[in-house]
Scaffold this motif. Structure first.
Motif: not given
Lengths: 189, 326
Positions: A10, A28-31, A38, A40, A55, B97, B101, B177
């Protein structure tokens, strides 16, 4: 060694990246549908101030950085190091030019300053938002210029050069906003 | 304490209108609303979806899982002869989350026996056009997974290897990554979620269909133009992923094999193997009608309908997921 999982990411979290202490600016959570997730993140390097994007595969762990901030009193500079004192323990630490950065323009002996420490070593600092400093050198004021009109450069006791109104005189104490380097007002005693 | 709702009253009204409009849409099309259990003794084996575990004082040694989708139970209804069905329910996916999400979210899922996944894509579009005046949306975009990667990254995901994906990251100035490994899907997921999704046309719906065979999940795999493709689609509204649909796999042996393969991937990734739903497999064995099915995230849909930036703005009470220290 303490570490954080990406699920704990955070803004404000302090972690070590490529050997440097960094702070997460945003996360930022990306899926993609049902695939690998991932995180970001934008990260500020706490030594250089640079912000970079990175990332992470979600679920990875990153080493925590032992970074905290302390209000310390500036004692003196010896030409190579700037020396500070903890106001309660009286413990003294020395900061090098890289850690002091632009704060040196506003540091006056006895003033307090927010020092960021990584594993106990200063890495950056921020002077108070407003400081009062005395003008050591500026052109004489012009008669009639009281409240409006042009400005002139003034050298302060710390060596900083700021732009001041024409009516301000050498030897006067003035209030400076250290975040912008701007003149605020004459200091009221 | 911040006891007030996370969503404002206008958004709560928009949620009620959205739910009413969905129910009206399906009632007019003679699709039956159903409810299936939230708790199950079995759980999804998909390695990227984590189930929340629950205990009960009734049988202390038994574990239950909160469903991550009502999919398998709804397919048992299809086999039982339900005809077209839909469900609006809350589902749970641990570890998800972010701004789009939450581990708990609202899902609309429906099944169309006798339909193809391409026909179902059209119905998904019709549902969205019933919720939002179609004239305010641009022309719906349709790309195969292959076309999508070719258009945005000039990369063919069906022939690319890990090295080609790595080069693509460099060309696109994306820092790779750590620990990406050698699994091609992880790389394709990275390219899709970081380089492609954010660039989808913000003013319109985009369907992506015909996925690589090993991203099939529960979709049927067929050969098309010499390639093994999964008859699966995803819907995006701008960059926001809203729905995932399949030409449902009906072959019980193939299905059993996929569950086992997924559990093996879980084992290799250091994750717990999950108990396979034998009730579902028995149902499949007695003959499931060819069907198309789709799951659509309702909180995200509400985000798109109300122009909300974060999922927290459309959830009635988000406090369960606010970090304790905040």
């Amino acid at each position: 060694m303490a570490s954080y999982s990406t699920s704990e990411f955070k803004s404000g979290l302090k972690i070590i990246i490529d050997g440097d202490p960094c702070m997460i600016v945003d996360n930022e959570f990306v899926q993609p549908g049902k695939g690998q997730a991932f995180n970001r993140v934008r990260i500020r390097n706490l030594k250089t101030g640079r912000v970079v994007e990175k990332t992470y595969k979600s679920g990875e762990s990153v080493e925590a950085a032992d970074v905290h901030e302390l209000e310390m009193q500036f004692l003196y500079a010896d030409g190579e190091f700037w020396h500070f004192m903890h106001p309660e323990t009286f413990e003294q630490i020395a900061a090098d030019a890289a850690a002091v950065g632009d704060a040196k323009l506003y540091l006056k002996e006895q003033d307090s300053c927010t020092v960021m420490l990584w594993n106990g070593v200063p890495i950056s600092m921020a002077p108070a938002n407003f400081v009062v400093l005395t003008i050591t050198e500026t052109d004489p004021g012009l008669r009639g210029n009281t409240a409006q009109g042009g400005s002139k450069p003034a050298r302060l006791e710390t060596g900083a050069v700021v732009s001041v109104p024409l009516f301000v005189e050498q030897g006067e104490a003035i209030k400076i906003d250290t975040r912008t380097g701007a003149y605020v007002s004459r200091a009221k005693d | 304490m911040h006891w007030r709702p996370s969503a404002n009253l206008q958004t709560l009204r928009a949620r009620a209108e959205m739910l009413a409009a969905c129910r009206k849409f399906f009632a007019e099309r003679d699709v039956l609303e159903v409810n299936t259990p939230v708790l199950s003794r079995c759980a999804t084996t998909e390695p990227n979806i984590a189930s929340l575990e629950v205990g009960s004082a009734l049988w202390p040694r038994q574990k239950w899982y909160l469903h991550t989708s009502p999919e398998l139970a709804m397919k048992r209804l299809l086999v039982a002869g339900s005809g077209a069905i839909y469900q609006i329910c809350t589902v749970f996916r641990d570890s998800d989350y972010g701004q789009q999400h939450r581990p708990e979210f609202a899902m609309l899922e429906w099944y169309r026996p006798g339909w193809s996944y391409l026909e179902l894509m059209d119905e998904v579009e019709a549902l969205l056009h019933s919720l939002r005046d179609a004239s305010t949306l641009g022309q719906t975009q349709r790309f195969s997974y292959r076309q999508l990667f070719q258009k945005f990254l000039a990369l063919d995901p069906f022939s690319a290897d890990v090295e080609a994906c790595r080069r693509c990251c460099h060309e696109q100035d994306l820092a790779v990554p750590e620990n990406m490994g050698e699994g091609l899907n992880t790389w394709l997921d990275l390219l899709l979620s970081v380089l492609i999704m954010p660039r989808l046309d913000p003013g319109c719906l985009t369907f992506v269909y015909d996925y690589p065979a090993d991203q099939a999940a529960l979709a049927q795999v067929v050969e098309k133009e010499g390639l093994q493709v999964a008859e699966r689609f995803e819907l995006y509204w701008g960059p926001l992923e809203l729905a995932n649909g399949f030409q449902e796999l009906t072959d019980v042996q193939e299905q059993r094999g996929r569950f086992a393969a997924e559990n093996e991937r879980r084992r290799n990734a250091g994750l717990k193997e999950m108990p396979v739903d034998e009730m579902f497999l028995s149902a499949l064995a007695s003959g499931m009608p060819l069907s198309a099915g789709v799951a659509l995230g309702l909180d995200r849909l509400l985000m798109a309908l109300t122009g909300s930036e974060t999922i927290a703005e459309v959830i009635t009470f988000d406090d369960a997921w606010q970090s304790q220290s905040e």
